[in-house]
Design an enzyme around this catalytic site. Structure first.
Site, mmCIF file in Angstrom:
data_model
loop_
_atom_site.group_PDB
_atom_site.id
_atom_site.type_symbol
_atom_site.label_atom_id
_atom_site.label_comp_id
_atom_site.label_asym_id
_atom_site.label_seq_id
_atom_site.Cartn_x
_atom_site.Cartn_y
_atom_site.Cartn_z
ATOM 1 N N GLN A 194 106.512 157.505 62.021
ATOM 2 C CA GLN A 194 107.460 158.685 62.015
ATOM 3 C C GLN A 194 106.758 159.726 61.957
ATOM 4 O O GLN A 194 107.641 160.944 62.143
ATOM 5 C CB GLN A 194 108.577 158.399 61.103
ATOM 6 C CG GLN A 194 109.471 157.113 60.984
ATOM 7 C CD GLN A 194 110.250 156.973 62.370
ATOM 8 O OE1 GLN A 194 110.692 157.989 62.987
ATOM 9 N NE2 GLN A 194 110.480 155.439 62.498
ATOM 10 N N ASP A 241 101.345 155.378 56.630
ATOM 11 C CA ASP A 241 102.079 154.755 57.913
ATOM 12 C C ASP A 241 102.578 155.939 58.582
ATOM 13 O O ASP A 241 103.466 156.827 58.047
ATOM 14 C CB ASP A 241 103.291 153.918 57.032
ATOM 15 C CG ASP A 241 104.331 153.424 58.313
ATOM 16 O OD1 ASP A 241 104.248 154.048 59.230
ATOM 17 O OD2 ASP A 241 104.998 152.696 57.877
ATOM 18 N N CYS A 255 115.512 148.837 58.243
ATOM 19 C CA CYS A 255 114.203 148.122 57.786
ATOM 20 C C CYS A 255 113.753 148.606 56.655
ATOM 21 O O CYS A 255 112.440 148.676 56.337
ATOM 22 C CB CYS A 255 113.053 148.001 58.989
ATOM 23 S SG CYS A 255 113.349 147.164 60.327
ATOM 24 N N LYS A 264 106.674 155.354 69.732
ATOM 25 C CA LYS A 264 107.502 156.405 68.794
ATOM 26 C C LYS A 264 106.852 157.855 69.200
ATOM 27 O O LYS A 264 107.155 158.728 68.809
ATOM 28 C CB LYS A 264 107.429 156.050 67.272
ATOM 29 C CG LYS A 264 108.224 154.797 66.828
ATOM 30 C CD LYS A 264 108.382 154.893 65.356
ATOM 31 C CE LYS A 264 108.507 153.413 64.957
ATOM 32 N NZ LYS A 264 109.834 152.927 65.276
ATOM 33 N N HIS A 309 109.118 151.517 54.951
ATOM 34 C CA HIS A 309 109.476 150.469 55.836
ATOM 35 C C HIS A 309 109.024 149.037 55.528
ATOM 36 O O HIS A 309 107.919 149.043 54.695
ATOM 37 C CB HIS A 309 108.910 150.983 57.307
ATOM 38 C CG HIS A 309 109.389 150.026 58.348
ATOM 39 N ND1 HIS A 309 109.157 148.989 58.833
ATOM 40 C CD2 HIS A 309 110.404 150.635 59.108
ATOM 41 C CE1 HIS A 309 109.662 148.547 59.769
ATOM 42 N NE2 HIS A 309 110.591 149.407 60.084
HETATM 43 N N1 C6P Z 1 110.797 151.723 62.547
HETATM 44 C C1 C6P Z 1 113.143 152.507 62.850
HETATM 45 O O1 C6P Z 1 114.154 152.469 63.787
HETATM 46 P P1 C6P Z 1 106.732 149.306 64.956
HETATM 47 O O2 C6P Z 1 107.878 148.210 65.010
HETATM 48 O O3 C6P Z 1 105.548 148.090 64.338
HETATM 49 O O4 C6P Z 1 106.438 149.849 66.055
HETATM 50 O O5 C6P Z 1 106.741 150.164 63.607
HETATM 51 C C2 C6P Z 1 107.223 149.701 62.261
HETATM 52 C C3 C6P Z 1 107.505 150.819 61.452
HETATM 53 C C4 C6P Z 1 106.671 151.139 60.640
HETATM 54 N N2 C6P Z 1 106.797 152.394 59.797
HETATM 55 C C5 C6P Z 1 107.699 153.086 59.954
HETATM 56 C C6 C6P Z 1 107.830 154.425 58.986
HETATM 57 C C7 C6P Z 1 108.711 152.769 60.917
HETATM 58 O O6 C6P Z 1 109.894 153.668 61.007
HETATM 59 C C8 C6P Z 1 108.692 151.776 61.654
HETATM 60 C C9 C6P Z 1 109.579 151.370 62.787
HETATM 61 C C10 C6P Z 1 111.846 151.953 63.597
HETATM 62 O O7 C6P Z 1 113.111 153.220 62.021
HETATM 63 C C11 C6P Z 1 112.266 150.412 63.808
HETATM 64 S S1 C6P Z 1 112.606 149.468 62.619
#
Ligand code: C6P
Length: 403
Positions: free
Chosen positions: A201, A198, A362, A224, A121
């Protein structure tokens, strides 16, 4: 089904509504998960019963707020098998990774190497690009196989004595690939590199044990994981957190301040400047307590069944191309329909009450690597059921006939 899906769904009131005159099929769980009553109740109760600042007040409300706030931290620590001083509240995964890239990354120097993967991401790419730019270190990228799994032989070939940090996603948000992170961490350790996962997910899909994984940092977002937005977690190994300089300066993160110099608070407060997101932390604690009260192996089996059934429907669906077919996946279907732009597919699905995400998710470098502008992504969670799969594919049949 070995558990009562109707009873589970009933705890998520948002799911029972109609949108655009149609029953909602919420399949955008990769973007954010819905919240059970228990989480909404905990946040509401905080504001109704003890709204106050934490660690500061000489009064009952502040004591009570502090207790709930710190209990939530303990819930997170237990959830990932860490100690509470290793759990830092952040705004989310993005902020957690930026904290590590800034503070642990402050020790990078020219000639050092940082390894990420093709599946990352943007929030696990850009902070490292910035850290490399500041320090003169080099960013290396693990390539991917056509099915969306990482090329582990290429990864091992990238590792060497210059590798300072390996920062990879536990689960790909765009494709659903589950990376073999325990093996990857072992290989990174063998060359003396620090490791960051990370977990954005991963956390809602399976148990996380940072000690068993042996990672140095683990980042995730509350929203999430059935918790509120605006709250996230950074797990950091104590020795590394202690060695790192603080990030933001201000209240709470200090021990003493004079105009000449300041000294830093103990962990985890050293990394928590300013008034934190108290309600968010309490809500995330409630989400974790709620989740730990469920039969997680039954939930995992349910999600595996959803993935299996949805994949079988996708393979039989004429004109559909699945993007990401790695053997280890969470319940995510990323796909393209012949001759249709993902954005148009998403809009037509929305008109039928089916919520998905479309676009690059992203992960622009990943999409470039796949040679596509984006995908349609249906991402499932524990409260989805066979009716949601039915609604998705019925709606897709209609989309096909429109386009
Ligand atoms: N992915 C998706 O629709 P934040 O925005 O900080 O809570 O998470 C960022 C982020 C970082 N790593 C991974 C693997 C992610 O999937 C995400 C967020 C969402 O896939 C929103 S872009």
């Amino acid at each position: 089904m070995s558990f009562d899906i109707a009873a589970l769904r009933a705890q998520f009131p948002i799911l029972s509504q109609t949108v655009r005159g149609k029953a909602l099929a919420y399949l955008d769980n990769g973007a954010t998960t819905q919240k059970p009553e228990a989480v909404m109740h905990a946040v509401d109760a905080y504001y109704r019963e003890c709204n106050s600042n934490v660690h500061r007040g000489a009064h009952y409300l502040s004591d009570e707020a502090t207790t709930r706030f710190e209990n939530a931290r303990q819930s997170v620590a237990d959830f990932v098998n860490a100690s509470r001083e290793e759990i830092i509240w952040t705004r989310g995964t993005t902020e957690s990774i930026n904290l590590v890239a800034s503070c642990h990354g402050a020790s990078l120097k020219a000639g050092d190497e940082v390894i990420i993967s093709t599946l990352e991401h943007h929030s696990n790419i850009v902070p490292w690009q910035m850290a490399c730019e500041r320090s003169g270190a080099t960013l290396k990228v693990i390539p991917m196989q056509p099915d969306g799994s990482l090329d582990l032989a290429a990864y091992r070939a990238l590792l060497n004595e210059r590798t300072r940090i390996v920062a990879v996603t536990h689960v790909s948000n765009a494709l659903g690939t589950v990376n073999p992170v325990a093996d990857m961490i072992r290989d990174a350790k063998a060359v003396g590199a620090a490791t960051l996962l990370d977990g954005a997910q991963a956390v809602s899909h399976f148990n996380i044990d940072v000690r068993a994984l042996d990672c140095d940092f683990y980042a995730f977002s509350g929203h999430k994981l059935f918790g509120p937005t605006g709250i996230g977690v950074l797990y950091g190994r104590k020795e590394l957190l202690e060695a790192m300089p603080p990030w933001l300066g201000g209240g709470e993160m200090i021990e003493t301040v004079s105009f000449e110099r300041s000294t830093w608070n103990r962990l985890p407060y050293k990394f928590e400047a300013g008034t934190p997101n108290i309600a968010g932390a309490i809500g995330l604690g409630a989400a974790i307590d709620w989740l730990r009260g469920q039969d997680r192996s039954a939930l995992a089996a349910h999600e595996a069944e959803l993935l299996h059934d949805a994949t079988a429907r996708a393979e039989a669906f004429e004109g559909m191309r699945l993007i990401g077919t790695a053997p280890g996946k969470v319940a995510v279907l990323s796909f393209l329909l012949d001759g249709a732009h993902p954005h148009d597919v998403g809009q037509l699905l929305d008109q039928q009450g089916v919520a998905v995400r479309t676009g690059h998710h992203c992960t622009m470098p990943l999409m470039d690597c796949l040679g596509i502008p984006g995908t349609v992504r249906a991402s499932f969670s524990i409260y989805n059921d066979s009716t949601d799969i039915e609604r998705l594919f019925n709606a897709l049949e209609k989309v096909k006939s429109f386009l």
